[in-house]
Design an enzyme around this catalytic site. Structure first.
Site, PDB file in Angstrom:
ATOM      1  N   HIS A   1      -6.980  -5.592   2.117  1.00 30.11           N
ATOM      2  CA  HIS A   1      -5.932  -5.131   2.855  1.00 30.11           C
ATOM      3  C   HIS A   1      -5.397  -6.257   3.705  1.00 30.11           C
ATOM      4  O   HIS A   1      -5.947  -6.888   4.294  1.00 30.11           O
ATOM      5  CB  HIS A   1      -6.300  -3.987   3.630  1.00 30.11           C
ATOM      6  CG  HIS A   1      -6.857  -2.812   3.086  1.00 30.11           C
ATOM      7  ND1 HIS A   1      -6.158  -1.597   2.715  1.00 30.11           N
ATOM      8  CD2 HIS A   1      -7.928  -2.498   2.532  1.00 30.11           C
ATOM      9  CE1 HIS A   1      -6.777  -0.508   2.080  1.00 30.11           C
ATOM     10  NE2 HIS A   1      -7.959  -1.339   1.964  1.00 30.11           N
TER      11      HIS A   1
ATOM     12  N   HIS B   1     -10.277  -5.418  -3.468  1.00 27.92           N
ATOM     13  CA  HIS B   1      -8.853  -5.579  -2.739  1.00 27.92           C
ATOM     14  C   HIS B   1      -9.003  -5.976  -1.275  1.00 27.92           C
ATOM     15  O   HIS B   1     -10.044  -5.592  -0.687  1.00 27.92           O
ATOM     16  CB  HIS B   1      -8.055  -4.258  -2.943  1.00 27.92           C
ATOM     17  CG  HIS B   1      -8.829  -3.065  -2.374  1.00 27.92           C
ATOM     18  ND1 HIS B   1      -9.596  -2.361  -3.169  1.00 27.92           N
ATOM     19  CD2 HIS B   1      -8.360  -2.137  -1.515  1.00 27.92           C
ATOM     20  CE1 HIS B   1      -9.991  -1.452  -2.442  1.00 27.92           C
ATOM     21  NE2 HIS B   1      -9.332  -1.227  -1.453  1.00 27.92           N
TER      22      HIS B   1
ATOM     23  N   GLY C   1     -15.228   3.234   3.745  1.00 26.23           N
ATOM     24  CA  GLY C   1     -13.837   3.680   3.517  1.00 26.23           C
ATOM     25  C   GLY C   1     -13.412   3.298   2.239  1.00 26.23           C
ATOM     26  O   GLY C   1     -12.185   3.435   1.799  1.00 26.23           O
ATOM     27  N   GLN C   2     -14.209   2.716   1.441  1.00 23.93           N
ATOM     28  CA  GLN C   2     -13.736   2.391   0.006  1.00 23.93           C
ATOM     29  C   GLN C   2     -13.285   3.552  -0.629  1.00 23.93           C
ATOM     30  O   GLN C   2     -14.279   4.387  -1.037  1.00 23.93           O
ATOM     31  CB  GLN C   2     -14.672   1.225  -0.688  1.00 23.93           C
ATOM     32  CG  GLN C   2     -14.215   0.905  -1.987  1.00 23.93           C
ATOM     33  CD  GLN C   2     -14.759  -0.375  -2.585  1.00 23.93           C
ATOM     34  OE1 GLN C   2     -16.077  -0.595  -2.337  1.00 23.93           O
ATOM     35  NE2 GLN C   2     -14.314  -0.990  -3.691  1.00 23.93           N
ATOM     36  N   SER C   3     -12.120   3.311  -1.233  1.00 22.76           N
ATOM     37  CA  SER C   3     -11.670   4.571  -2.404  1.00 22.76           C
ATOM     38  C   SER C   3     -11.502   4.044  -3.544  1.00 22.76           C
ATOM     39  O   SER C   3     -11.417   5.062  -4.399  1.00 22.76           O
ATOM     40  CB  SER C   3     -10.655   5.512  -1.688  1.00 22.76           C
ATOM     41  OG  SER C   3      -9.468   4.623  -1.533  1.00 22.76           O
TER      42      SER C   3
ATOM     43  N   ASP D   1       0.888  -1.210  -0.019  1.00 21.70           N
ATOM     44  CA  ASP D   1      -0.008  -0.102   0.064  1.00 21.70           C
ATOM     45  C   ASP D   1       0.929   1.068   0.126  1.00 21.70           C
ATOM     46  O   ASP D   1       1.878   1.085   0.680  1.00 21.70           O
ATOM     47  CB  ASP D   1      -0.778   0.134   1.218  1.00 21.70           C
ATOM     48  CG  ASP D   1      -2.260   1.029   1.247  1.00 21.70           C
ATOM     49  OD1 ASP D   1      -3.227   0.522   0.897  1.00 21.70           O
ATOM     50  OD2 ASP D   1      -1.978   2.140   1.015  1.00 21.70           O
ATOM     51  N   ILE D   2       0.283   2.093  -0.822  1.00 22.74           N
ATOM     52  CA  ILE D   2       1.172   3.475  -0.810  1.00 22.74           C
ATOM     53  C   ILE D   2       1.277   4.143   0.462  1.00 22.74           C
ATOM     54  O   ILE D   2       2.035   4.983   0.505  1.00 22.74           O
ATOM     55  CB  ILE D   2       0.796   4.109  -2.167  1.00 22.74           C
ATOM     56  CG1 ILE D   2       1.935   5.201  -2.697  1.00 22.74           C
ATOM     57  CG2 ILE D   2      -0.471   5.041  -1.845  1.00 22.74           C
ATOM     58  CD1 ILE D   2       1.551   5.873  -4.288  1.00 22.74           C
TER      59      ILE D   2
ATOM     60  N   ASN E   1     -12.925  -2.903   2.265  1.00 26.44           N
ATOM     61  CA  ASN E   1     -14.042  -2.152   2.681  1.00 26.44           C
ATOM     62  C   ASN E   1     -14.927  -2.043   1.247  1.00 26.44           C
ATOM     63  O   ASN E   1     -14.499  -1.945   0.222  1.00 26.44           O
ATOM     64  CB  ASN E   1     -13.321  -0.624   2.773  1.00 26.44           C
ATOM     65  CG  ASN E   1     -12.332  -0.802   3.622  1.00 26.44           C
ATOM     66  OD1 ASN E   1     -12.839  -1.164   4.797  1.00 26.44           O
ATOM     67  ND2 ASN E   1     -11.167   0.120   3.651  1.00 26.44           N
TER      68      ASN E   1
HETATM   69  P1  AMP Z   1      -9.688   1.548   0.230  1.00 27.97           P
HETATM   70  O1  AMP Z   1      -9.605   2.927   0.696  1.00 27.97           O
HETATM   71  O2  AMP Z   1     -10.057   0.504   1.059  1.00 27.97           O
HETATM   72  O3  AMP Z   1     -10.201   1.413  -1.034  1.00 27.97           O
HETATM   73  O4  AMP Z   1      -8.343   0.980  -0.109  1.00 27.97           O
HETATM   74  C1  AMP Z   1      -7.467   1.721  -1.107  1.00 27.97           C
HETATM   75  C2  AMP Z   1      -5.894   1.546  -0.899  1.00 27.97           C
HETATM   76  O5  AMP Z   1      -5.224   1.856  -2.192  1.00 27.97           O
HETATM   77  C3  AMP Z   1      -5.533   2.704   0.101  1.00 27.97           C
HETATM   78  O6  AMP Z   1      -5.109   2.209   1.435  1.00 27.97           O
HETATM   79  C4  AMP Z   1      -4.566   3.596  -0.542  1.00 27.97           C
HETATM   80  O7  AMP Z   1      -3.357   4.098   0.140  1.00 27.97           O
HETATM   81  C5  AMP Z   1      -3.963   2.472  -1.711  1.00 27.97           C
HETATM   82  N1  AMP Z   1      -3.593   3.047  -2.843  1.00 27.97           N
HETATM   83  C6  AMP Z   1      -4.116   4.056  -3.626  1.00 27.97           C
HETATM   84  N2  AMP Z   1      -3.342   4.290  -4.793  1.00 27.97           N
HETATM   85  C7  AMP Z   1      -2.099   3.449  -4.620  1.00 27.97           C
HETATM   86  C8  AMP Z   1      -1.011   3.172  -5.153  1.00 27.97           C
HETATM   87  N3  AMP Z   1      -0.808   4.143  -6.546  1.00 27.97           N
HETATM   88  N4  AMP Z   1      -0.108   2.136  -4.923  1.00 27.97           N
HETATM   89  C9  AMP Z   1      -0.455   1.367  -3.975  1.00 27.97           C
HETATM   90  N5  AMP Z   1      -1.410   1.765  -2.935  1.00 27.97           N
HETATM   91  C10 AMP Z   1      -2.332   2.671  -3.528  1.00 27.97           C
END
Ligand code: AMP
Length: 112
Positions: free
Chosen positions: A100, A98, A91-93, A30-31, A85
């Protein structure tokens, strides 16, 4: 999907710190890590979230959990959390399924 961030990471169009890859799934750090170990495991096929899992694709999810157990064992992770999420309020973004995988620090329950 052409505009999906994780599809672009899987395709190598956006760089990532790869942890694991096979024909079905891709794992990368994760970034913005929320624990000393924090990686994501995603299906290569685009699935929006757990809400889109059904009889046609649930084998992919089972495989991902096998991979999570394998990676946790290889990394000596005895205690860890797996989170997915679903939806913005949870909290899904990124709207590509995916999981975690977090480890290496004390965690509380329930989550905030
Ligand atoms: P969620 O908020 O559960 O949808 O998780 C999305 C995750 O993707 C978050 O923890 C972000 O930090 C991660 N994320 C977003 N962009 C990147 C990226 N380019 N490389 C790795 N992780 C990322």
């Amino acid at each position: 999907m052409s505009d999906c961030l994780f599809c672009k990471i899987i395709a190598g169009e956006i760089p990532s710190s790869k942890v694991y890859e096979d024909d079905v799934c891709f794992a990368f750090n994760d970034i913005a890590p929320q624990a000393p170990t924090h990686f994501l495991v995603v299906p290569k096929a685009h699935i929006g979230s757990v809400s889109e899992v059904d009889g046609s694709n649930s084998a992919v999810v089972a495989h991902i959990f096998e991979v999570i157990a394998k990676l946790a064992g290889e990394q000596g992770m005895e205690s860890y959390r797996v989170v997915s999420n679903i939806g913005e309020q949870a909290g899904q973004s990124v709207f590509h399924l995916h999981f975690h995988v977090l480890s290496g620090r004390d965690m509380t329950w329930p989550p905030g």
